[in-house]
Design a protein around this motif. Structure first.
Motif, PDB file in Angstrom:
ATOM      1  N   HIS A 153       0.838  -1.196   0.000  1.00 26.31           N
ATOM      2  CA  HIS A 153       0.000   0.000   0.000  1.00 26.31           C
ATOM      3  C   HIS A 153       0.876   1.251   0.000  1.00 26.31           C
ATOM      4  CE1 HIS A 153       0.590  -0.862   4.356  1.00 26.31           C
ATOM      5  NE2 HIS A 153       0.673   0.449   4.455  1.00 26.31           N
ATOM      6  N   VAL A 154       0.240   2.360  -0.328  1.00 27.48           N
ATOM      7  CA  VAL A 154       0.892   3.671  -0.336  1.00 27.48           C
ATOM      8  C   VAL A 154       0.536   4.390   0.956  1.00 27.48           C
ATOM      9  CG1 VAL A 154       1.115   5.885  -1.544  1.00 27.48           C
ATOM     10  CG2 VAL A 154       0.736   3.774  -2.848  1.00 27.48           C
ATOM     11  N   THR A 155       1.538   4.966   1.624  1.00 32.29           N
ATOM     12  CA  THR A 155       1.264   5.663   2.883  1.00 32.29           C
ATOM     13  C   THR A 155       1.340   7.183   2.761  1.00 32.29           C
ATOM     14  OG1 THR A 155       3.584   5.635   3.604  1.00 32.29           O
ATOM     15  CG2 THR A 155       2.235   3.700   4.144  1.00 32.29           C
ATOM     16  N   TYR A 156       2.035   7.661   1.736  1.00 32.09           N
ATOM     17  CA  TYR A 156       2.201   9.115   1.580  1.00 32.09           C
ATOM     18  C   TYR A 156       2.397   9.415   0.101  1.00 32.09           C
ATOM     19  CZ  TYR A 156       4.425  13.728   1.578  1.00 32.09           C
ATOM     20  OH  TYR A 156       4.737  15.034   1.324  1.00 32.09           O
ATOM     21  N   LEU A 157       1.808  10.528  -0.357  1.00 31.15           N
ATOM     22  CA  LEU A 157       2.000  10.930  -1.745  1.00 31.15           C
ATOM     23  C   LEU A 157       1.892  12.445  -1.855  1.00 31.15           C
ATOM     24  CD1 LEU A 157       2.450   9.745  -4.613  1.00 31.15           C
ATOM     25  CD2 LEU A 157      -0.007  10.010  -4.973  1.00 31.15           C
ATOM     26  N   HIS A 158       2.914  13.039  -2.430  1.00 35.83           N
ATOM     27  CA  HIS A 158       2.912  14.478  -2.721  1.00 35.83           C
ATOM     28  C   HIS A 158       3.068  14.635  -4.229  1.00 35.83           C
ATOM     29  CE1 HIS A 158       3.838  18.785  -2.370  1.00 35.83           C
ATOM     30  NE2 HIS A 158       4.774  18.561  -3.283  1.00 35.83           N
ATOM     31  N   VAL A 159       2.116  15.332  -4.848  1.00 37.78           N
ATOM     32  CA  VAL A 159       2.133  15.564  -6.292  1.00 37.78           C
ATOM     33  C   VAL A 159       2.146  17.068  -6.526  1.00 37.78           C
ATOM     34  CG1 VAL A 159       0.982  15.145  -8.494  1.00 37.78           C
ATOM     35  CG2 VAL A 159       0.796  13.459  -6.651  1.00 37.78           C
ATOM     36  N   GLU A 160       3.163  17.541  -7.239  1.00 36.46           N
ATOM     37  CA  GLU A 160       3.292  18.978  -7.501  1.00 36.46           C
ATOM     38  C   GLU A 160       3.508  19.217  -8.987  1.00 36.46           C
ATOM     39  OE1 GLU A 160       6.028  22.785  -6.036  1.00 36.46           O
ATOM     40  OE2 GLU A 160       5.976  20.916  -4.882  1.00 36.46           O
ATOM     41  N   VAL A 161       2.836  20.238  -9.510  1.00 39.38           N
ATOM     42  CA  VAL A 161       3.007  20.605 -10.911  1.00 39.38           C
ATOM     43  C   VAL A 161       4.231  21.511 -11.031  1.00 39.38           C
ATOM     44  CG1 VAL A 161       1.895  21.588 -12.939  1.00 39.38           C
ATOM     45  CG2 VAL A 161       0.503  20.549 -11.160  1.00 39.38           C
ATOM     46  N   VAL A 162       5.195  21.116 -11.859  1.00 40.92           N
ATOM     47  CA  VAL A 162       6.435  21.890 -12.005  1.00 40.92           C
ATOM     48  C   VAL A 162       6.595  22.465 -13.408  1.00 40.92           C
ATOM     49  CG1 VAL A 162       7.634  20.683 -10.161  1.00 40.92           C
ATOM     50  CG2 VAL A 162       7.732  19.771 -12.496  1.00 40.92           C
ATOM     51  N   GLY A 163       5.559  22.338 -14.224  1.00 36.38           N
ATOM     52  CA  GLY A 163       5.581  22.875 -15.576  1.00 36.38           C
ATOM     53  C   GLY A 163       4.328  22.419 -16.305  1.00 36.38           C
ATOM     54  N   PRO A 164       4.095  22.943 -17.500  1.00 34.31           N
ATOM     55  CA  PRO A 164       2.925  22.507 -18.271  1.00 34.31           C
ATOM     56  C   PRO A 164       2.953  20.993 -18.502  1.00 34.31           C
ATOM     57  CG  PRO A 164       3.883  24.475 -19.244  1.00 34.31           C
ATOM     58  CD  PRO A 164       4.833  24.019 -18.186  1.00 34.31           C
ATOM     59  N   ASN A 165       1.976  20.299 -17.930  1.00 35.41           N
ATOM     60  CA  ASN A 165       1.881  18.839 -18.045  1.00 35.41           C
ATOM     61  C   ASN A 165       3.127  18.131 -17.514  1.00 35.41           C
ATOM     62  OD1 ASN A 165      -0.707  18.874 -19.332  1.00 35.41           O
ATOM     63  ND2 ASN A 165       0.321  19.541 -21.193  1.00 35.41           N
ATOM     64  N   ARG A 166       3.696  18.660 -16.448  1.00 33.91           N
ATOM     65  CA  ARG A 166       4.873  18.052 -15.831  1.00 33.91           C
ATOM     66  C   ARG A 166       4.654  17.942 -14.322  1.00 33.91           C
ATOM     67  NH1 ARG A 166       9.904  21.365 -18.605  1.00 33.91           N
ATOM     68  NH2 ARG A 166       9.213  21.190 -20.775  1.00 33.91           N
ATOM     69  N   LEU A 167       4.875  16.747 -13.797  1.00 36.07           N
ATOM     70  CA  LEU A 167       4.634  16.501 -12.379  1.00 36.07           C
ATOM     71  C   LEU A 167       5.902  16.068 -11.661  1.00 36.07           C
ATOM     72  CD1 LEU A 167       1.313  14.433 -12.501  1.00 36.07           C
ATOM     73  CD2 LEU A 167       1.568  16.880 -12.077  1.00 36.07           C
ATOM     74  N   PHE A 168       5.992  16.472 -10.405  1.00 31.44           N
ATOM     75  CA  PHE A 168       7.020  15.996  -9.482  1.00 31.44           C
ATOM     76  C   PHE A 168       6.298  15.191  -8.414  1.00 31.44           C
ATOM     77  CE2 PHE A 168       9.708  17.174  -5.620  1.00 31.44           C
ATOM     78  CZ  PHE A 168      10.606  16.134  -5.833  1.00 31.44           C
ATOM     79  N   VAL A 169       6.655  13.916  -8.288  1.00 30.21           N
ATOM     80  CA  VAL A 169       5.950  12.995  -7.394  1.00 30.21           C
ATOM     81  C   VAL A 169       6.900  12.508  -6.306  1.00 30.21           C
ATOM     82  CG1 VAL A 169       4.743  10.793  -7.217  1.00 30.21           C
ATOM     83  CG2 VAL A 169       4.409  12.242  -9.233  1.00 30.21           C
ATOM     84  N   VAL A 170       6.473  12.642  -5.053  1.00 29.36           N
ATOM     85  CA  VAL A 170       7.214  12.109  -3.910  1.00 29.36           C
ATOM     86  C   VAL A 170       6.268  11.195  -3.139  1.00 29.36           C
ATOM     87  CG1 VAL A 170       8.466  12.636  -1.791  1.00 29.36           C
ATOM     88  CG2 VAL A 170       8.632  14.182  -3.754  1.00 29.36           C
ATOM     89  N   GLY A 171       6.708   9.985  -2.834  1.00 29.11           N
ATOM     90  CA  GLY A 171       5.821   9.065  -2.147  1.00 29.11           C
ATOM     91  C   GLY A 171       6.550   8.110  -1.226  1.00 29.11           C
ATOM     92  N   ALA A 172       5.772   7.502  -0.352  1.00 27.98           N
ATOM     93  CA  ALA A 172       6.277   6.456   0.531  1.00 27.98           C
ATOM     94  C   ALA A 172       5.390   5.232   0.357  1.00 27.98           C
ATOM     95  CB  ALA A 172       6.259   6.914   1.994  1.00 27.98           C
ATOM     96  N   VAL A 173       6.016   4.063   0.187  1.00 24.62           N
ATOM     97  CA  VAL A 173       5.266   2.838  -0.087  1.00 24.62           C
ATOM     98  C   VAL A 173       5.719   1.733   0.863  1.00 24.62           C
ATOM     99  CG1 VAL A 173       4.884   3.409  -2.503  1.00 24.62           C
ATOM    100  CG2 VAL A 173       6.919   2.113  -1.874  1.00 24.62           C
ATOM    101  N   ASP A 174       4.780   0.857   1.190  1.00 16.53           N
ATOM    102  CA  ASP A 174       5.078  -0.313   2.007  1.00 16.53           C
ATOM    103  C   ASP A 174       5.244  -1.498   1.053  1.00 16.53           C
ATOM    104  OD1 ASP A 174       5.402  -2.189   3.944  1.00 16.53           O
ATOM    105  OD2 ASP A 174       3.338  -2.122   4.685  1.00 16.53           O
ATOM    106  N   LEU A 175       6.484  -2.013   0.974  1.00 13.90           N
ATOM    107  CA  LEU A 175       6.762  -3.131   0.080  1.00 13.90           C
ATOM    108  C   LEU A 175       6.420  -4.453   0.759  1.00 13.90           C
ATOM    109  CD1 LEU A 175      10.222  -2.014  -1.372  1.00 13.90           C
ATOM    110  CD2 LEU A 175       7.969  -1.798  -2.437  1.00 13.90           C
TER     111      LEU A 175
END
Length: 317
Positions: A237-259
């Motif tokens: 499962h995913v425990t944390y997700l940060h999604v930020e737009v850094v340009g036209p149709n461009r995303l910066f994704v930071v996340g934490a996952v439980d493997l």
């Protein structure tokens, strides 16, 4: 292509309107000329916006130069307000106080008709591009164009739409002046055109400001990325997700996952890198950074989990 077509159309239209305004003395035509010259100058800013945002990222700018698109688009929106709106309103007010005698009405109508065709061509091009992008991202056309991170498309669509409305207002003001002999109608049309431009400019300024200051994204966009992660067989499962737009149709994704499982450090690192590569293979995701979550951290679907995004936001696509 959309911006280039709009630039060519506005230069041709602005030149014709200027000649007509000088020959006829129409306040509404003067406002339309100021409007078109402002739009032509703004298209130059939008060309810079596209080129600046397209530069490849480097060590000093690991997230790229996408925000440059919003900066140049912000300059363009300020130009609409400072030149188009203020000049049109000021000239309309001065014409109310000291109206000039009207000239040849036919010249005005011919120029406005030609302008409507040229502006309409540019407007239709922005609609075609917007519909194509909206279909690709699974969104409705109007919400996509007005709310997405594609600032140049939004600017061309809004400015050309305002231009078409402005032409109708100018034609109405000139026609009422011709029929009634009252010059105030022409001047009022100029003021209305200026107010229309002010509203459009303030809207564009606000949209670009929101993207420039950044912020987390949520809604369908966030759910889509969570779905991509949870579809991986190695992720529980995913425990944390940060999604930020850094340009036209461009995303910066930071996340934490439980493997799943309990694996050596080097194996976990390789799996995380593989998952990041899979995310970055998506056209809209420019950079993804993942870390391993503690087994005690709740799933992102847990209602008690801390969410970092506006659930109604979905502006990147």
């Amino acid at each position: 292509m959309t911006v280039v077509i709009a630039l060519i159309a506005n230069v041709l239209v602005a030149s014709a309107k200027t000649v007509a305004a000088v020959l006829t003395g129409s306040a509404a035509m003067f406002a339309e000329a100021a409007h078109s010259w402002a739009d032509a100058g703004n298209e130059v800013f939008l060309v810079f916006a596209d080129r600046a945002a397209a530069r490849p990222r480097d060590r000093q700018h690991p997230l790229g130069f996408g925000r440059d698109a919003w900066l140049w688009s912000l300059f363009a929106a300020i130009g609409v307000f400072a030149v188009g709106a203020t000049v049109s309103i000021f000239h309309g007010i001065t014409e109310l106080a000291d109206p000039e005698p009207a000239g040849d009405y036919v010249i005005n109508y011919i120029v406005l008709a030609v302008a409507f065709v040229l502006e309409g061509t540019s407007f239709l091009q922005s609609i075609r591009q917007g519909r194509k992008r909206a279909r690709e991202t699974g969104r409705e056309f109007l919400p996509y164009v007005l709310g997405s991170s594609e600032s140049t498309l939004r600017a061309v669509f809004a400015e050309d739409g305002a231009a078409l409305i402005g032409i109708v207002l100018a034609a109405a003001g000139i026609a009422l002046h011709q029929v009634t002999g009252i010059a105030a109608f022409d001047a009022i049309a100029s003021i209305l055109i200026g107010l229309l431009l002010a509203v459009v400019a303030l809207f564009l300024i606000d949209r670009n400001r929101r993207f420039l200051i950044g912020g987390a994204q949520g809604g369908k966009l966030r759910d889509w990325i969570v779905g991509l992660l949870e579809s991986r067989p190695e992720i529980d499962h995913v425990t944390y997700l940060h999604v930020e737009v850094v340009g036209p149709n461009r995303l910066f994704v930071v996340g934490a996952v439980d493997l799943l499982g309990d694996q050596p450090e080097h194996t976990v690192a390789d799996k995380l890198r593989a998952i990041e590569d899979a995310l970055e293979a998506e056209e809209i995701i420019q950079t993804a950074v993942l870390t391993v979550a503690s087994y005690r951290e709740p799933s992102i679907h847990d209602p008690d989990a801390l969410l970092d995004a506006d659930p109604d936001a979905d502006a990147a696509r």
